[in-house]
Motif scaffolding. Structure first.
Motif, mmCIF file in Angstrom:
data_model
loop_
_atom_site.group_PDB
_atom_site.id
_atom_site.type_symbol
_atom_site.label_atom_id
_atom_site.label_comp_id
_atom_site.label_asym_id
_atom_site.label_seq_id
_atom_site.Cartn_x
_atom_site.Cartn_y
_atom_site.Cartn_z
ATOM 1 N N ALA A 80 42.722 35.566 49.978
ATOM 2 C CA ALA A 80 43.499 36.646 50.779
ATOM 3 C C ALA A 80 44.238 37.609 49.561
ATOM 4 N N THR A 81 44.544 38.780 50.166
ATOM 5 C CA THR A 81 45.312 39.576 49.305
ATOM 6 C C THR A 81 46.608 39.126 49.382
ATOM 7 N N PHE B 249 42.472 31.192 47.520
ATOM 8 C CA PHE B 249 43.087 32.028 46.464
ATOM 9 C C PHE B 249 43.756 33.177 46.801
ATOM 10 N N ILE B 250 45.014 33.365 46.349
ATOM 11 C CA ILE B 250 45.658 34.704 46.905
ATOM 12 C C ILE B 250 45.626 35.564 45.673
ATOM 13 N N THR B 251 45.313 36.821 45.734
ATOM 14 C CA THR B 251 45.382 37.831 44.796
ATOM 15 C C THR B 251 46.734 38.030 44.150
ATOM 16 N N GLY C 117 46.117 44.847 48.686
ATOM 17 C CA GLY C 117 44.914 45.599 48.970
ATOM 18 C C GLY C 117 45.319 47.043 48.677
ATOM 19 N N GLY C 118 44.443 47.703 48.187
ATOM 20 C CA GLY C 118 44.530 49.320 47.507
ATOM 21 C C GLY C 118 44.829 49.245 46.376
ATOM 22 N N SER C 119 45.456 48.065 45.842
ATOM 23 C CA SER C 119 46.282 48.330 44.381
ATOM 24 C C SER C 119 45.661 47.266 43.335
ATOM 25 N N ASP D 107 41.016 41.711 41.331
ATOM 26 C CA ASP D 107 41.540 40.288 41.170
ATOM 27 C C ASP D 107 40.669 39.493 41.518
ATOM 28 N N ALA D 108 40.231 39.447 42.741
ATOM 29 C CA ALA D 108 38.859 38.645 43.194
ATOM 30 C C ALA D 108 37.866 38.546 42.243
ATOM 31 N N VAL D 109 37.240 39.512 41.808
ATOM 32 C CA VAL D 109 36.249 39.631 41.064
ATOM 33 C C VAL D 109 36.451 38.905 39.840
ATOM 34 N N ASP D 110 37.633 39.250 39.212
ATOM 35 C CA ASP D 110 38.198 38.442 37.967
ATOM 36 C C ASP D 110 38.239 37.077 38.088
ATOM 37 N N PHE D 111 38.690 36.620 39.079
ATOM 38 C CA PHE D 111 38.896 35.192 39.580
ATOM 39 C C PHE D 111 37.497 34.409 39.448
#
Length: 193
Positions: free
Chosen positions: A129-130, A143-145, A149-151, A156-160
């Motif tokens: 979730a964003t 996991f929550i970024t 969104g848009g920022s 964050d999702a990719v890095d995680f």
């Protein structure tokens, strides 16, 4: 199972668009023909993150309820493999993606922000979730970024995921390597110019 353990198994990463890869605002500009022209803002950090994900071996796509030429242009710039617009029931697209990719649903991660994303988030291997997501969506997330969104939420999702898979640092160095032609062409978008 922890979110990190779930992330280790991910092969395909799918994003919602509005509120995830954008801040959720939709600008409609009147066109000369009386029809609206839709505009959205996308974060460059997310675009580079998608390039890193691809270099890390992840297959990437989007599923969105809206139909938008703006989204089509951005998806083309990012060289997304899976592009589904006009999807009011996103599990239909997910089932097609699973078949095309030859994976099981536990190998799929999904990033969402609103209740339309809940069926996928409840079923997939890693639901993200964003930071700006609705409370029901955050409750369903593994996991929550850190960012909305848009920022940078997509990044964050990719890095995680890449961190959990132990490949983030290696992929960053591959991206920075001047001799890596895949990296050099990874996120060169033209905005359909």
């Amino acid at each position: 199972m922890t979110a990190e353990d779930r992330a280790k198994n991910i092969k395909v990463l799918i994003f919602d668009v509005d509120g995830v890869l954008t801040d959720g605002q939709i600008f409609v500009i009147p066109g000369p023909d009386g029809h609206g022209i839709e505009a959205k803002g996308f974060a460059a950090h997310d675009g580079l993150g998608i390039s890193l994900a691809r270099l890390g071996g992840l297959r990437i796509g989007i599923i969105t309820k809206r139909q938008s030429q703006t989204v089509a242009i951005r998806a083309n710039d990012l060289k997304l493999e899976f592009i589904y617009q006009g999807q009011s029931h996103k599990m239909n697209a997910i089932n097609e993606i699973l078949a095309k990719a030859g994976i099981t649903i536990d190998q799929l991660a999904y990033v969402g922000d609103d209740i339309i994303d809940l069926p996928v988030m409840r079923a997939c291997g890693l639901s993200i979730a964003t930071a700006n997501a609705r409370e029901q969506v955050k409750a369903a997330a593994h996991f929550i970024t850190l960012n909305p969104g848009g920022s940078g939420a997509g990044r964050d999702a990719v890095d995680f995921i890449l961190t959990a898979q132990g490949t983030l640092d290696k992929v960053i160095e591959e991206y920075l390597d001047e001799s890596n032609s895949a990296a050099a062409a990874a996120d060169v978008g033209t905005g359909n110019m």
